[in-house]
Design a protein around this motif. Structure first.
Motif, PDB file in Angstrom:
ATOM      1  N   MET A 130      82.803 -36.755 -22.546  1.00  0.00           N
ATOM      2  CA  MET A 130      81.896 -35.468 -22.814  1.00  0.00           C
ATOM      3  C   MET A 130      82.742 -34.341 -23.398  1.00  0.00           C
ATOM      4  SD  MET A 130      78.908 -35.662 -21.616  1.00  0.00           S
ATOM      5  CE  MET A 130      78.558 -34.076 -21.585  1.00  0.00           C
ATOM      6  N   VAL A 131      83.914 -33.949 -23.155  1.00  0.00           N
ATOM      7  CA  VAL A 131      84.461 -32.696 -23.839  1.00  0.00           C
ATOM      8  C   VAL A 131      84.730 -33.063 -25.358  1.00  0.00           C
ATOM      9  CG1 VAL A 131      86.626 -31.470 -24.186  1.00  0.00           C
ATOM     10  CG2 VAL A 131      85.688 -32.106 -22.047  1.00  0.00           C
ATOM     11  N   PRO A 162      83.448 -34.177  -7.214  1.00  0.00           N
ATOM     12  CA  PRO A 162      82.023 -34.054  -7.030  1.00  0.00           C
ATOM     13  C   PRO A 162      81.367 -33.558  -8.405  1.00  0.00           C
ATOM     14  CG  PRO A 162      83.376 -32.375  -5.859  1.00  0.00           C
ATOM     15  CD  PRO A 162      84.465 -33.255  -6.501  1.00  0.00           C
ATOM     16  N   GLU A 163      80.196 -33.369  -8.457  1.00  0.00           N
ATOM     17  CA  GLU A 163      79.403 -33.208  -9.539  1.00  0.00           C
ATOM     18  C   GLU A 163      79.679 -31.552 -10.171  1.00  0.00           C
ATOM     19  OE1 GLU A 163      74.893 -32.885 -11.417  1.00  0.00           O
ATOM     20  OE2 GLU A 163      75.105 -33.774  -9.234  1.00  0.00           O
ATOM     21  N   TRP A 164      79.907 -30.717  -9.200  1.00  0.00           N
ATOM     22  CA  TRP A 164      80.006 -29.674  -9.538  1.00  0.00           C
ATOM     23  C   TRP A 164      81.425 -29.299 -10.142  1.00  0.00           C
ATOM     24  CZ3 TRP A 164      78.565 -30.903  -4.584  1.00  0.00           C
ATOM     25  CH2 TRP A 164      79.771 -30.925  -3.603  1.00  0.00           C
ATOM     26  N   GLU A 165      82.327 -29.943  -9.763  1.00  0.00           N
ATOM     27  CA  GLU A 165      83.809 -29.777 -10.373  1.00  0.00           C
ATOM     28  C   GLU A 165      83.773 -30.549 -11.806  1.00  0.00           C
ATOM     29  OE1 GLU A 165      86.815 -31.358  -7.956  1.00  0.00           O
ATOM     30  OE2 GLU A 165      86.432 -30.137  -6.288  1.00  0.00           O
ATOM     31  N   PHE A 166      82.837 -31.381 -11.868  1.00  0.00           N
ATOM     32  CA  PHE A 166      82.920 -32.109 -13.399  1.00  0.00           C
ATOM     33  C   PHE A 166      82.238 -31.373 -14.270  1.00  0.00           C
ATOM     34  CE2 PHE A 166      80.793 -34.731 -16.538  1.00  0.00           C
ATOM     35  CZ  PHE A 166      81.938 -35.680 -16.858  1.00  0.00           C
ATOM     36  N   LEU A 167      81.099 -30.508 -13.829  1.00  0.00           N
ATOM     37  CA  LEU A 167      80.649 -29.519 -14.774  1.00  0.00           C
ATOM     38  C   LEU A 167      81.348 -28.062 -14.901  1.00  0.00           C
ATOM     39  CD1 LEU A 167      76.802 -29.409 -13.154  1.00  0.00           C
ATOM     40  CD2 LEU A 167      77.790 -30.477 -15.093  1.00  0.00           C
ATOM     41  N   ALA A 168      82.148 -27.921 -13.988  1.00  0.00           N
ATOM     42  CA  ALA A 168      83.074 -26.461 -14.244  1.00  0.00           C
ATOM     43  C   ALA A 168      84.076 -26.924 -15.217  1.00  0.00           C
ATOM     44  CB  ALA A 168      83.538 -26.103 -12.897  1.00  0.00           C
ATOM     45  N   ALA A 169      84.634 -28.228 -15.148  1.00  0.00           N
ATOM     46  CA  ALA A 169      85.545 -28.595 -15.837  1.00  0.00           C
ATOM     47  C   ALA A 169      85.408 -28.765 -17.340  1.00  0.00           C
ATOM     48  CB  ALA A 169      86.386 -29.779 -15.329  1.00  0.00           C
ATOM     49  N   LEU A 170      84.082 -29.207 -17.507  1.00  0.00           N
ATOM     50  CA  LEU A 170      83.497 -29.353 -18.834  1.00  0.00           C
ATOM     51  C   LEU A 170      83.154 -28.207 -19.533  1.00  0.00           C
ATOM     52  CD1 LEU A 170      81.875 -31.162 -21.028  1.00  0.00           C
ATOM     53  CD2 LEU A 170      79.853 -30.860 -19.386  1.00  0.00           C
ATOM     54  N   ALA A 171      82.729 -27.135 -18.677  1.00  0.00           N
ATOM     55  CA  ALA A 171      82.476 -25.957 -19.534  1.00  0.00           C
ATOM     56  C   ALA A 171      84.044 -25.235 -19.860  1.00  0.00           C
ATOM     57  CB  ALA A 171      81.776 -25.092 -18.346  1.00  0.00           C
ATOM     58  N   ARG A 172      84.920 -25.404 -18.930  1.00  0.00           N
ATOM     59  CA  ARG A 172      86.229 -24.763 -19.157  1.00  0.00           C
ATOM     60  C   ARG A 172      86.723 -25.374 -20.627  1.00  0.00           C
ATOM     61  NH1 ARG A 172      87.674 -25.700 -14.612  1.00  0.00           N
ATOM     62  NH2 ARG A 172      88.801 -27.321 -14.879  1.00  0.00           N
ATOM     63  N   ARG A 173      86.794 -26.743 -20.454  1.00  0.00           N
ATOM     64  CA  ARG A 173      87.640 -27.325 -21.611  1.00  0.00           C
ATOM     65  C   ARG A 173      86.819 -27.535 -22.608  1.00  0.00           C
ATOM     66  NH1 ARG A 173      89.832 -32.859 -18.530  1.00  0.00           N
ATOM     67  NH2 ARG A 173      90.598 -31.907 -16.463  1.00  0.00           N
ATOM     68  N   SER A 174      85.527 -27.267 -23.037  1.00  0.00           N
ATOM     69  CA  SER A 174      84.679 -27.425 -24.354  1.00  0.00           C
ATOM     70  C   SER A 174      84.373 -26.147 -24.668  1.00  0.00           C
ATOM     71  CB  SER A 174      83.613 -28.295 -24.134  1.00  0.00           C
ATOM     72  OG  SER A 174      82.605 -27.923 -23.211  1.00  0.00           O
ATOM     73  N   GLY A 175      84.265 -25.018 -23.720  1.00  0.00           N
ATOM     74  CA  GLY A 175      83.552 -23.837 -23.966  1.00  0.00           C
ATOM     75  C   GLY A 175      82.305 -23.699 -24.169  1.00  0.00           C
ATOM     76  N   CYS A 176      81.397 -25.022 -23.567  1.00  0.00           N
ATOM     77  CA  CYS A 176      80.009 -24.978 -23.604  1.00  0.00           C
ATOM     78  C   CYS A 176      79.352 -24.171 -22.432  1.00  0.00           C
ATOM     79  CB  CYS A 176      79.485 -26.525 -23.245  1.00  0.00           C
ATOM     80  SG  CYS A 176      79.776 -27.063 -21.735  1.00  0.00           S
ATOM     81  N   ALA A 206      79.726 -17.066 -14.916  1.00  0.00           N
ATOM     82  CA  ALA A 206      80.170 -16.678 -16.401  1.00  0.00           C
ATOM     83  C   ALA A 206      79.618 -17.912 -17.145  1.00  0.00           C
ATOM     84  CB  ALA A 206      81.453 -16.511 -16.740  1.00  0.00           C
ATOM     85  N   THR A 207      79.430 -19.135 -16.889  1.00  0.00           N
ATOM     86  CA  THR A 207      79.247 -20.143 -17.580  1.00  0.00           C
ATOM     87  C   THR A 207      77.665 -20.436 -17.759  1.00  0.00           C
ATOM     88  OG1 THR A 207      79.591 -21.883 -15.701  1.00  0.00           O
ATOM     89  CG2 THR A 207      81.495 -21.221 -16.967  1.00  0.00           C
ATOM     90  N   VAL A 208      76.849 -19.834 -16.765  1.00  0.00           N
ATOM     91  CA  VAL A 208      75.596 -20.320 -16.748  1.00  0.00           C
ATOM     92  C   VAL A 208      75.000 -19.281 -17.738  1.00  0.00           C
ATOM     93  CG1 VAL A 208      73.538 -20.416 -15.209  1.00  0.00           C
ATOM     94  CG2 VAL A 208      75.528 -20.928 -14.433  1.00  0.00           C
ATOM     95  N   GLY A 209      73.957 -20.072 -18.580  1.00  0.00           N
ATOM     96  CA  GLY A 209      73.205 -19.432 -19.703  1.00  0.00           C
ATOM     97  C   GLY A 209      71.652 -19.616 -19.639  1.00  0.00           C
ATOM     98  N   GLU A 210      71.187 -20.481 -18.768  1.00  0.00           N
ATOM     99  CA  GLU A 210      69.784 -20.679 -18.359  1.00  0.00           C
ATOM    100  C   GLU A 210      69.633 -21.375 -17.182  1.00  0.00           C
ATOM    101  OE1 GLU A 210      65.929 -22.430 -20.736  1.00  0.00           O
ATOM    102  OE2 GLU A 210      67.937 -22.797 -21.597  1.00  0.00           O
TER     103      GLU A 210
END
Length: 288
Positions: A130-131, A162-176, A206-210
């Motif tokens: 994903m990243v 868990p799913e929320w850790e996956f999402l947090a790591a995705l945002a942190r590593r990719s900047g999405c 800080a990662t949630v845009g919508e």
């Protein structure tokens, strides 16, 4: 008739928009309802021209617009489809949407596409894929993209987080950024027995845009209730409560009402948007 306004450079406010679907286009163009923004599916603009582009140009003059994609299959082990990526880039350049979003999922492999947004195993291997693909997407578009959590009806026994850790790591590593679908959080909490409040509390504001809101269908399965993310009902009271918690924790965010099947009169969507707006106003006016 109101004068035409060009909203291409304007951001989407922390207000409640509506997903614009073809049966409601004539109503919107004729009545110009007081909706803060509309969302359209990116792939509907992949044609070079024609009626859809004519409609889009008219809507775009009067409303901010977000574009929401469903076909990139960012989580597939296959490389991103270069033709899809090229068409998406051309649409973004041409329309300058305020927000662009896709999904944390896969939906194609070996050149075969499935008519669904399929969940990922929450593993380091899937996260790396994903990243890499999100990096490629954001580089191609030269902008940040929001990624949406999807509803699911199966889970992988070899998931390591868990799913929320996956999402947090995705945002942190990719900047999405994240597009937090509160309905999908609730659907998954019932289908898989996870704690929806803990899920929301684990997301970095800080990662949630919508935020997305929609309705689901309840089925009875052998192991208990099964919720299907059908987007053909009003938002469930339990989802409204979860949305209120999300806004309390995250602060006001651009929020979208989605309704894709068995579409009601546009006034029903406006009423859903009114309820969401009341939640936003309560949060915005609370004392600090």
């Amino acid at each position: 008739m109101q004068p035409a306004r060009d909203h291409r450079a304007g951001p989407i406010p922390a207000a409640v928009g509506i997903g614009l679907r073809p049966p409601h286009i004539e109503h919107v163009l004729e009545r110009r309802p007081a909706v803060p923004f509309f969302e359209l599916h990116s792939e509907n603009l992949f044609c070079e021209g024609g009626p859809m582009w004519d409609v889009f140009a008219r809507v775009r003059r009067d409303y901010p617009v977000s574009l929401h994609g469903v076909g990139l299959s960012l989580g597939s082990v296959d490389a991103l489809d270069p033709a899809h990526l090229r068409r998406l880039r051309e649409v973004i350049v041409r329309t300058a949407p305020a927000l662009v979003s896709e999904h944390v999922c896969w939906g194609a492999v070996g050149g075969r596409h499935f008519n669904d947004l399929l969940p990922l195993p929450y593993t380091e291997e899937a996260l790396a894929v994903m990243v890499e693909h999100v990096d490629q997407l954001q580089q191609a578009l030269q902008r940040q993209v929001l990624l949406e959590n999807v509803s699911s009806y199966i889970h992988y026994t070899h998931s390591s987080m868990p799913e929320w850790e996956f999402l947090a790591a995705l945002a942190r590593r990719s900047g999405c950024g994240l597009l937090l679908d509160v309905n999908n959080v609730y659907v998954n909490s019932i289908n898989h027995g996870i704690d929806a409040v803990r899920y929301l509390d684990s997301i970095d504001p800080a990662t949630v845009g919508e935020i997305h809101l929609a309705g689901f269908t309840r089925k009875e399965g052998l192991g208990g209730p099964l919720l299907i993310d059908t987007h053909d009902h009003r938002v469930d009271p339990a989802v409204w409560r979860l949305y209120a918690h999300a806004i309390e924790r995250l602060g006001p965010r651009p929020t979208l009402i989605e309704w894709d099947q068995d579409l009601p009169p546009f006034e029903v969507l406006e009423d859903e948007a009114r309820i969401a707006t009341e939640h936003l106003h309560v949060r915005a006016t609370e004392p600090v």
